[in-house]
Design a protein around this motif. Structure first.
Motif, PDB file in Angstrom:
ATOM      1  N   LEU A  92      14.913  -0.661   3.848  1.00  0.00           N
ATOM      2  CA  LEU A  92      15.493  -1.937   3.439  1.00  0.00           C
ATOM      3  C   LEU A  92      14.384  -2.862   2.937  1.00  0.00           C
ATOM      4  CD1 LEU A  92      18.280  -3.392   3.504  1.00  0.00           C
ATOM      5  CD2 LEU A  92      17.573  -4.372   5.701  1.00  0.00           C
ATOM      6  N   HIS A  93      14.678  -3.685   1.960  1.00  0.00           N
ATOM      7  CA  HIS A  93      13.761  -4.656   1.368  1.00  0.00           C
ATOM      8  C   HIS A  93      12.694  -4.007   0.487  1.00  0.00           C
ATOM      9  CE1 HIS A  93      15.666  -7.616   3.898  1.00  0.00           C
ATOM     10  NE2 HIS A  93      15.267  -7.004   5.002  1.00  0.00           N
ATOM     11  N   THR A  94      12.931  -2.764   0.059  1.00  0.00           N
ATOM     12  CA  THR A  94      12.041  -2.139  -0.923  1.00  0.00           C
ATOM     13  C   THR A  94      12.536  -2.543  -2.311  1.00  0.00           C
ATOM     14  OG1 THR A  94      11.528  -0.269   0.529  1.00  0.00           O
ATOM     15  CG2 THR A  94      11.165   0.044  -1.833  1.00  0.00           C
ATOM     16  N   HIS A  95      11.706  -3.289  -3.037  1.00  0.00           N
ATOM     17  CA  HIS A  95      12.173  -3.921  -4.273  1.00  0.00           C
ATOM     18  C   HIS A  95      11.664  -3.265  -5.554  1.00  0.00           C
ATOM     19  CE1 HIS A  95      13.768  -6.857  -1.578  1.00  0.00           C
ATOM     20  NE2 HIS A  95      12.592  -7.323  -1.227  1.00  0.00           N
ATOM     21  N   VAL A  96      10.518  -2.598  -5.483  1.00  0.00           N
ATOM     22  CA  VAL A  96       9.975  -1.928  -6.672  1.00  0.00           C
ATOM     23  C   VAL A  96       9.454  -0.558  -6.258  1.00  0.00           C
ATOM     24  CG1 VAL A  96       8.371  -2.068  -8.633  1.00  0.00           C
ATOM     25  CG2 VAL A  96       9.284  -4.171  -7.625  1.00  0.00           C
ATOM     26  N   ARG A  97       9.820   0.468  -7.045  1.00  0.00           N
ATOM     27  CA  ARG A  97       9.353   1.837  -6.779  1.00  0.00           C
ATOM     28  C   ARG A  97       8.716   2.411  -8.036  1.00  0.00           C
ATOM     29  NH1 ARG A  97      14.821   4.505  -5.151  1.00  0.00           N
ATOM     30  NH2 ARG A  97      13.547   6.380  -4.833  1.00  0.00           N
ATOM     31  N   PHE A  98       7.497   2.905  -7.881  1.00  0.00           N
ATOM     32  CA  PHE A  98       6.791   3.554  -8.970  1.00  0.00           C
ATOM     33  C   PHE A  98       6.866   5.060  -8.709  1.00  0.00           C
ATOM     34  CE2 PHE A  98       5.075  -0.615  -8.212  1.00  0.00           C
ATOM     35  CZ  PHE A  98       4.912  -1.171  -9.479  1.00  0.00           C
ATOM     36  N   HIS A  99       7.645   5.762  -9.502  1.00  0.00           N
ATOM     37  CA  HIS A  99       7.874   7.186  -9.311  1.00  0.00           C
ATOM     38  C   HIS A  99       6.786   7.972 -10.046  1.00  0.00           C
ATOM     39  CE1 HIS A  99      12.070   6.189  -8.035  1.00  0.00           C
ATOM     40  NE2 HIS A  99      11.921   5.228  -8.937  1.00  0.00           N
ATOM     41  N   PHE A 100       6.001   8.754  -9.321  1.00  0.00           N
ATOM     42  CA  PHE A 100       4.928   9.531  -9.931  1.00  0.00           C
ATOM     43  C   PHE A 100       5.409  10.937 -10.276  1.00  0.00           C
ATOM     44  CE2 PHE A 100       2.422   6.616  -7.042  1.00  0.00           C
ATOM     45  CZ  PHE A 100       1.982   5.780  -8.076  1.00  0.00           C
ATOM     46  N   ASP A 101       4.715  11.546 -11.218  1.00  0.00           N
ATOM     47  CA  ASP A 101       5.156  12.878 -11.661  1.00  0.00           C
ATOM     48  C   ASP A 101       4.773  13.991 -10.685  1.00  0.00           C
ATOM     49  OD1 ASP A 101       2.443  13.076 -12.107  1.00  0.00           O
ATOM     50  OD2 ASP A 101       2.588  13.380 -14.277  1.00  0.00           O
ATOM     51  N   ASP A 102       4.085  13.647  -9.584  1.00  0.00           N
ATOM     52  CA  ASP A 102       3.748  14.665  -8.577  1.00  0.00           C
ATOM     53  C   ASP A 102       4.745  14.683  -7.419  1.00  0.00           C
ATOM     54  OD1 ASP A 102       3.139  12.343  -7.198  1.00  0.00           O
ATOM     55  OD2 ASP A 102       1.074  12.908  -6.715  1.00  0.00           O
ATOM     56  N   GLY A 103       5.841  13.905  -7.550  1.00  0.00           N
ATOM     57  CA  GLY A 103       6.857  13.893  -6.507  1.00  0.00           C
ATOM     58  C   GLY A 103       6.648  12.849  -5.423  1.00  0.00           C
ATOM     59  N   SER A 104       5.668  11.961  -5.606  1.00  0.00           N
ATOM     60  CA  SER A 104       5.460  10.874  -4.649  1.00  0.00           C
ATOM     61  C   SER A 104       5.833   9.545  -5.298  1.00  0.00           C
ATOM     62  CB  SER A 104       4.005  10.836  -4.180  1.00  0.00           C
ATOM     63  OG  SER A 104       3.137  10.540  -5.258  1.00  0.00           O
ATOM     64  N   GLU A 105       5.924   8.496  -4.478  1.00  0.00           N
ATOM     65  CA  GLU A 105       6.293   7.171  -4.973  1.00  0.00           C
ATOM     66  C   GLU A 105       5.408   6.104  -4.329  1.00  0.00           C
ATOM     67  OE1 GLU A 105      11.125   7.999  -5.380  1.00  0.00           O
ATOM     68  OE2 GLU A 105      10.375   6.355  -4.133  1.00  0.00           O
ATOM     69  N   LEU A 106       5.015   5.125  -5.109  1.00  0.00           N
ATOM     70  CA  LEU A 106       4.424   3.895  -4.587  1.00  0.00           C
ATOM     71  C   LEU A 106       5.564   2.900  -4.462  1.00  0.00           C
ATOM     72  CD1 LEU A 106       1.989   2.079  -3.835  1.00  0.00           C
ATOM     73  CD2 LEU A 106       1.820   1.515  -6.281  1.00  0.00           C
ATOM     74  N   ARG A 107       5.784   2.415  -3.241  1.00  0.00           N
ATOM     75  CA  ARG A 107       6.903   1.502  -3.004  1.00  0.00           C
ATOM     76  C   ARG A 107       6.387   0.139  -2.570  1.00  0.00           C
ATOM     77  NH1 ARG A 107      10.861   5.642   0.461  1.00  0.00           N
ATOM     78  NH2 ARG A 107      11.082   7.203  -1.215  1.00  0.00           N
ATOM     79  N   TYR A 108       7.019  -0.899  -3.123  1.00  0.00           N
ATOM     80  CA  TYR A 108       6.690  -2.268  -2.743  1.00  0.00           C
ATOM     81  C   TYR A 108       7.841  -2.838  -1.934  1.00  0.00           C
ATOM     82  CZ  TYR A 108       5.661  -7.231  -2.887  1.00  0.00           C
ATOM     83  OH  TYR A 108       5.419  -8.523  -2.523  1.00  0.00           O
ATOM     84  N   LYS A 109       7.534  -3.207  -0.701  1.00  0.00           N
ATOM     85  CA  LYS A 109       8.524  -3.752   0.224  1.00  0.00           C
ATOM     86  C   LYS A 109       8.156  -5.197   0.538  1.00  0.00           C
ATOM     87  CE  LYS A 109      10.285  -3.061   4.949  1.00  0.00           C
ATOM     88  NZ  LYS A 109      10.200  -2.233   6.170  1.00  0.00           N
TER      89      LYS A 109
END
Length: 289
Positions: A92-109
């Motif tokens: 909850l409260h995750t507002h921006v997700r950067f989806h990487f091509d290696d299957g991981s994500e940088l998430r901003y909460k």
């Protein structure tokens, strides 16, 4: 709000986690986080296909350096970044997700939703808001000298605490570390800058450098919700000399620590270690009726 040591710790951990990762796409769930460009769709489209080259810091801002773009991010009160597998449930409260091509994500909460993101072409980020009016970096050995420090502040008639909090003069200092450095230097937060003597400026300069360096080494101070990019707490809160210690004995002299308000901010003071000069005390004393 995370201050310089906390943001620097986030920078270091994020640099380890995301450097070299290629952004496949971006998901924005709370448009107001995105300040530049104004349209979140344009923000997401501009970032797709770019690779993160590294993470830098300017004051309390993160600068995520990409090939041909710079993402300037401010965490504000409770913003935090983390790297997760793409299939891990989104908190909850995750507002921006950067989806990487290696299957991981940088998430901003961001529970409080005060954080901001600005996207620039390289060079424009330092000449346009929000970075264009920032002051001296206190951990920059070249820029932050005793001479530049005094030149920025010494002639001013403003109280020293609000001056140190003003990011247009010295960046990265917030309420926690201003209380700490003023205590370490033995300077009352209500003294105006023009009353501080040369020897006291030297003590204050040294206190800023040593306090911030020690805090960075400890991973920052985990007050309230702060954690680094790997979800780890900082440890410097266990070394704080005065902040948050109202009515507790001063570690230096044993007197009870007071808490008051200076410049609209809660302020911790040891009146024995940080005496207010007699003339200043007399001026501050209310008239008897």
């Amino acid at each position: 709000m995370p201050e310089l040591p906390e943001v620097e710790t986030v920078r270091r951990t994020l640099n380890e986690l995301v450097k070299g990762k290629r952004i496949e796409r971006v998901t924005v769930s709370l448009p107001r986080i995105i300040q530049r460009p104004q349209e979140p769709e344009a923000f997401a489209a501009a970032l797709a296909g770019h690779t993160i080259q590294g993470v830098e810091r300017r004051g309390k801002f993160l600068r995520i350096m990409l090939d041909g773009l710079v993402l300037v991010s401010h965490l504000r009160m409770e913003g935090r970044y983390g790297v997760y597998p793409a299939d891990e449930p989104v908190e909850l409260h995750t507002h921006v997700r950067f989806h990487f091509d290696d299957g991981s994500e940088l998430r901003y909460k961001d529970v409080r939703q005060f954080g901001t993101m600005h996207l620039f072409v390289p060079g424009d980020d330092l000449t346009l808001p929000p970075l264009n009016k920032l002051g001296i970096e206190p951990l920059d050995e070249t820029a932050f000298t005793l001479q530049t420090f005094k030149k920025a502040l010494a002639h001013r008639t403003t109280k020293i605490k609000p001056l140190l909090l003003n990011q247009e003069y010295i960046v990265g200092l917030g309420n926690i570390y201003v209380d700490e450095v003023l205590f370490t230097a033995g300077i009352h937060p209500e003294r105006t800058a023009d009353t501080i003597k040369p020897a006291e400026w030297a003590k204050l300069y040294d206190a800023i450098k040593s306090t911030l360096s020690r805090a960075v080494d400890a991973g920052g101070s985990s007050i309230k919700s702060y954690v680094n990019g790997q979800g780890e707490m900082g440890m410097f809160q266990h070394e704080l000399l005065i902040y948050g210690r109202e009515k507790q004995p001063c570690r230096a002299c044993g007197a009870s620590i007071d808490k008051t308000v200076v410049g609209g901010r809660g302020t911790h003071i040891c009146l024995r270690c940080q005496p207010l000069p007699k003339k200043r005390r007399a001026a501050a004393k209310p008239n008897a009726k």
